[in-house]
Design a protein around this motif. Sequence first.
Motif, short mmCIF file in Angstrom:
data_model
loop_
_atom_site.label_atom_id
_atom_site.label_comp_id
_atom_site.label_asym_id
_atom_site.label_seq_id
_atom_site.Cartn_x
_atom_site.Cartn_y
_atom_site.Cartn_z
N LEU A 1 0.82 -1.16 0.00
CA LEU A 1 0.00 0.00 0.00
C LEU A 1 0.87 1.23 0.00
N ALA A 2 0.32 2.29 -0.48
CA ALA A 2 1.05 3.56 -0.48
C ALA A 2 0.11 4.62 0.06
N LEU A 3 0.69 5.61 0.67
CA LEU A 3 -0.10 6.67 1.26
C LEU A 3 0.34 7.99 0.66
N LEU A 4 -0.62 8.75 0.17
CA LEU A 4 -0.32 10.07 -0.38
C LEU A 4 -0.77 11.13 0.59
N GLY A 5 -0.06 12.24 0.63
CA GLY A 5 -0.38 13.34 1.54
C GLY A 5 -1.70 14.01 1.24
N ASN A 6 -2.27 13.76 0.07
CA ASN A 6 -3.54 14.41 -0.26
C ASN A 6 -4.73 13.67 0.30
N GLY A 7 -4.50 12.68 1.15
CA GLY A 7 -5.60 11.98 1.78
C GLY A 7 -6.08 10.78 0.99
N SER A 8 -5.32 10.28 0.05
CA SER A 8 -5.71 9.11 -0.73
C SER A 8 -4.91 7.90 -0.27
N ALA A 77 -3.08 -2.99 7.73
CA ALA A 77 -4.10 -3.91 7.26
C ALA A 77 -4.47 -4.87 8.39
N THR A 78 -5.73 -5.31 8.39
CA THR A 78 -6.16 -6.30 9.36
C THR A 78 -5.48 -7.63 9.04
N MET A 79 -5.49 -8.54 9.98
CA MET A 79 -4.82 -9.83 9.80
C MET A 79 -5.34 -10.60 8.59
N ASP A 80 -6.63 -10.46 8.29
CA ASP A 80 -7.18 -11.18 7.14
C ASP A 80 -6.92 -10.46 5.82
N GLY A 81 -6.35 -9.25 5.87
CA GLY A 81 -6.01 -8.51 4.66
C GLY A 81 -7.20 -7.91 3.93
N MET A 82 -8.36 -7.90 4.54
CA MET A 82 -9.57 -7.42 3.87
C MET A 82 -9.94 -5.98 4.23
N THR A 83 -9.25 -5.39 5.20
CA THR A 83 -9.57 -4.04 5.64
C THR A 83 -8.29 -3.26 5.91
N LEU A 84 -8.26 -2.01 5.44
CA LEU A 84 -7.19 -1.10 5.80
C LEU A 84 -7.69 -0.22 6.93
N VAL A 97 -11.21 1.02 5.53
CA VAL A 97 -11.45 0.88 4.10
C VAL A 97 -11.58 -0.61 3.79
N ASP A 98 -12.71 -0.99 3.21
CA ASP A 98 -12.96 -2.38 2.82
C ASP A 98 -12.21 -2.66 1.52
N ILE A 99 -11.22 -3.56 1.57
CA ILE A 99 -10.49 -3.93 0.35
C ILE A 99 -10.69 -5.41 0.03
N GLY A 108 -15.35 2.11 4.88
CA GLY A 108 -15.75 1.20 5.94
C GLY A 108 -16.17 1.93 7.20
N GLY A 109 -16.21 3.26 7.12
CA GLY A 109 -16.64 4.05 8.27
C GLY A 109 -15.47 4.59 9.07
N ILE A 110 -15.81 5.39 10.07
CA ILE A 110 -14.81 6.02 10.94
C ILE A 110 -15.24 5.86 12.39
N VAL A 111 -14.27 5.95 13.27
CA VAL A 111 -14.52 5.95 14.72
C VAL A 111 -13.82 7.16 15.29
N LYS A 112 -14.60 8.06 15.90
CA LYS A 112 -14.03 9.23 16.57
C LYS A 112 -13.32 8.76 17.82
N VAL A 113 -12.07 9.22 18.01
CA VAL A 113 -11.33 8.80 19.19
C VAL A 113 -11.15 9.94 20.20
#
Length: 118
Positions: A1-8, A77-84, A97-99, A108-113
């Motif tokens: 996976l790659a992460l861009l600073g623009n939020g993608s 990623a989750t252990m099953d590799g299906m969610t970021l 994020v559901d992948i 996949g939604g958000i959780v406010k912390v």
Amino acid sequence: LALLGNGSVHAAKDTLRRKLAIKGRKGKGSKEKAPKDPKGGPKGGMNFNRIATFTVCSQVDPTCNTDTETVAETVAATMDGMTLVYTDSEQENVGFVDISDPSNPLPGGIVKVGGEPT
């Protein structure tokens, strides 16, 4: 996976599995470089192939028609590799994020912390 600073968040097929396999072969902070094949790439044909893009703002509005600033930072990623799972310090939340279909990542939604998640 790659992460861009623009939020993608960009997901790449099998990249996580390869990254974990490489991490298992050498210790954290190792100065050892991955072996190269004769064509100049990493041995075994490991490379990054972007197959999809996920815009984090779609967690706020499906069309990203919002002025709310989002920042995808740390991604795992989750252990099953299906969610970021990523942190968003700007919004003080953790996003998912559901992948399960890597070429079509879905919100996949958000959780406010209630504070800085990192």
